[in-house]
Design a protein around this motif. Structure first.
Motif, mmCIF file in Angstrom:
data_model
loop_
_atom_site.group_PDB
_atom_site.id
_atom_site.type_symbol
_atom_site.label_atom_id
_atom_site.label_comp_id
_atom_site.label_asym_id
_atom_site.label_seq_id
_atom_site.Cartn_x
_atom_site.Cartn_y
_atom_site.Cartn_z
ATOM 1 N N UNK A 59 0.843 -1.198 0.000
ATOM 2 C CA UNK A 59 0.000 0.000 0.000
ATOM 3 C C UNK A 59 0.878 1.248 0.000
ATOM 4 N N UNK A 60 1.956 1.219 0.782
ATOM 5 C CA UNK A 60 2.935 2.302 0.830
ATOM 6 C C UNK A 60 4.298 1.774 0.415
ATOM 7 N N UNK A 61 5.208 2.684 0.107
ATOM 8 C CA UNK A 61 6.574 2.300 -0.259
ATOM 9 C C UNK A 61 7.555 2.860 0.759
ATOM 10 N N UNK A 62 8.595 2.096 1.105
ATOM 11 C CA UNK A 62 9.568 2.566 2.090
ATOM 12 C C UNK A 62 10.503 3.613 1.504
ATOM 13 N N UNK A 63 11.082 4.404 2.384
ATOM 14 C CA UNK A 63 12.097 5.374 1.960
ATOM 15 C C UNK A 63 13.346 4.638 1.489
ATOM 16 N N UNK A 64 13.685 3.576 2.183
ATOM 17 C CA UNK A 64 14.819 2.745 1.766
ATOM 18 C C UNK A 64 14.588 1.310 2.230
ATOM 19 N N UNK A 65 15.303 0.396 1.607
ATOM 20 C CA UNK A 65 15.145 -1.021 1.899
ATOM 21 C C UNK A 65 14.196 -1.698 0.926
ATOM 22 N N UNK A 66 14.050 -3.008 1.078
ATOM 23 C CA UNK A 66 13.237 -3.787 0.144
ATOM 24 C C UNK A 66 12.429 -4.830 0.903
ATOM 25 N N UNK A 67 11.298 -5.208 0.328
ATOM 26 C CA UNK A 67 10.472 -6.285 0.871
ATOM 27 C C UNK A 67 10.196 -7.275 -0.244
ATOM 28 N N UNK A 68 10.437 -8.557 0.049
ATOM 29 C CA UNK A 68 10.188 -9.616 -0.927
ATOM 30 C C UNK A 68 9.158 -10.592 -0.362
ATOM 31 N N UNK A 69 8.235 -10.995 -1.187
ATOM 32 C CA UNK A 69 7.288 -12.049 -0.834
ATOM 33 C C UNK A 69 7.417 -13.154 -1.864
ATOM 34 N N UNK A 70 7.765 -14.343 -1.388
ATOM 35 C CA UNK A 70 7.974 -15.494 -2.272
ATOM 36 C C UNK A 70 8.946 -15.161 -3.402
ATOM 37 N N UNK A 71 10.004 -14.427 -3.050
ATOM 38 C CA UNK A 71 11.071 -14.141 -3.998
ATOM 39 C C UNK A 71 10.851 -12.941 -4.885
ATOM 40 N N UNK A 72 9.641 -12.339 -4.843
ATOM 41 C CA UNK A 72 9.341 -11.197 -5.690
ATOM 42 C C UNK A 72 9.271 -9.924 -4.848
ATOM 43 N N UNK A 73 9.916 -8.860 -5.323
ATOM 44 C CA UNK A 73 9.878 -7.614 -4.571
ATOM 45 C C UNK A 73 8.476 -7.011 -4.604
ATOM 46 N N UNK A 74 8.038 -6.538 -3.446
ATOM 47 C CA UNK A 74 6.711 -5.934 -3.340
ATOM 48 C C UNK A 74 6.741 -4.539 -3.943
ATOM 49 N N UNK A 75 5.911 -4.330 -4.958
ATOM 50 C CA UNK A 75 5.825 -3.031 -5.622
ATOM 51 C C UNK A 75 4.435 -2.416 -5.492
ATOM 52 N N UNK A 76 3.417 -3.277 -5.303
ATOM 53 C CA UNK A 76 2.034 -2.819 -5.255
ATOM 54 C C UNK A 76 1.192 -3.901 -4.578
ATOM 55 N N UNK A 77 -0.036 -3.588 -4.187
ATOM 56 C CA UNK A 77 -0.912 -4.617 -3.606
ATOM 57 C C UNK A 77 -1.136 -5.774 -4.568
ATOM 58 N N UNK A 78 -1.358 -6.970 -4.009
ATOM 59 C CA UNK A 78 -1.506 -8.177 -4.818
ATOM 60 C C UNK A 78 -2.610 -9.053 -4.238
ATOM 61 N N UNK A 79 -3.279 -9.805 -5.115
ATOM 62 C CA UNK A 79 -4.291 -10.753 -4.658
ATOM 63 C C UNK A 79 -3.675 -11.885 -3.845
ATOM 64 N N UNK A 80 -2.358 -12.072 -3.972
ATOM 65 C CA UNK A 80 -1.674 -13.106 -3.197
ATOM 66 C C UNK A 80 -1.495 -12.710 -1.738
ATOM 67 N N UNK A 81 -1.776 -11.442 -1.422
ATOM 68 C CA UNK A 81 -1.652 -10.942 -0.056
ATOM 69 C C UNK A 81 -3.007 -10.420 0.417
ATOM 70 N N UNK A 82 -3.560 -11.066 1.440
ATOM 71 C CA UNK A 82 -4.823 -10.628 2.023
ATOM 72 C C UNK A 82 -4.564 -9.762 3.241
ATOM 73 N N UNK A 83 -5.314 -8.652 3.366
ATOM 74 C CA UNK A 83 -5.121 -7.717 4.474
ATOM 75 C C UNK A 83 -6.438 -7.547 5.227
#
Length: 259
Positions: A59-83
């Motif tokens: 939903x938001x993007x960090x100032x620095x650093x990275x987040x990966x889910x199942x090997x893919x960097x998080x760039x935007x909301x996904x149906x693979x992630x329920x909130x």
């Protein structure tokens, strides 16, 4: 890069503009959540728990650093992630089954949607309430509808933002048990933020303790309860004491509580 089957939070930093200054909310958050693990994050107001969840959700993007889910960097909301947020956010003019169906993606055919809604209603224990409107449901039942809707697209990752915070103690404890049953059946990677230490211990395989201003990971406590999820066991009390100390170590004494 992240590993294939985990959530990898790689040295995340986040800040917000506050008037003429910048407020650092998260500093150097580095954490891995294993595939199928249930991790709880506990901390007081202002430690950045919800901010972290929004970053993982894309939903938001960090100032620095990275987040990966199942090997893919998080760039935007996904149906693979329920909130699931604290507010159930149900459509008041829709019935239980329509609220659940509303969240299903176009990948489901009409008949598949019908089958999936029936399956979800059974999963969260709302059989018989398919035609009920939200106003006809208790707060706990509304939360069950919200859980079902969040699980609709079979997400690989479930993010929970203090979902039971507004409920009474009895309803909260009941839903915590139901959530565990759902997680044990679905085995999706789950991250839940809460300010409730007992909830964090009861649900989590590990408890991440955060301290504020800026939010940092202070301690990660593994949860091993040989007596199962008994809140009255000596193991549970010891874990609660360990986590309490992380919050009150600078105080003269810990708060009193009963077992």
């Amino acid at each position: 890069m992240g590993q294939e089957n985990d959530i990898r939070i790689d040295h995340i930093r986040q800040e917000f503009a506050l008037g003429n200054t910048t407020l650092e909310v998260l500093r150097d958050i580095d954490l891995t959540i294993k595939d199928g693990e249930f991790v709880t994050v506990v901390g007081g107001s202002g430690c950045g728990k919800s901010t972290l969840l929004r970053l993982i959700a894309g939903i938001d993007k960090p100032v620095s650093g990275h987040i990966y889910i199942h090997g893919e960097e998080v760039e935007a909301p996904s149906l693979d992630t329920g909130v699931l947020f604290q507010e159930s956010r149900l459509l008041p003019w829709y019935t239980v089954e329509k609220n659940i169906a509303y969240g299903l993606s176009a990948q489901f055919s009409k008949s598949e949607k019908k089958d999936r809604v029936r399956e979800l209603i059974e999963l969260v224990g709302l059989t018989g309430f398919e035609k009920a409107l939200p106003e006809q449901l208790s707060g706990g039942m509304q939360k069950r509808v919200a859980i079902a809707r969040t699980l609709g697209n079979r997400p690989k990752v479930l993010l929970l933002d203090e979902p039971f915070g507004a409920l009474d103690a009895f309803t909260k404890m009941n839903l915590q048990s139901e959530l565990l049953k759902i997680w044990e059946k679905e085995k999706m990677t789950t991250l839940m933020v809460t300010h409730d230490i007992e909830e964090a211990i009861y649900l989590g395989n590990r408890v991440v303790v955060m301290s504020p201003k800026p939010g940092v990971v202070k301690k990660v406590v593994p949860i091993h309860l040989t007596a199962g999820h008994s809140r009255t066991s000596s193991e549970f009390a010891q874990l609660r004491r360990i986590i309490y100390r992380e919050f009150f170590e600078d105080n003269e004494k810990e708060p009193e509580y009963t077992i």
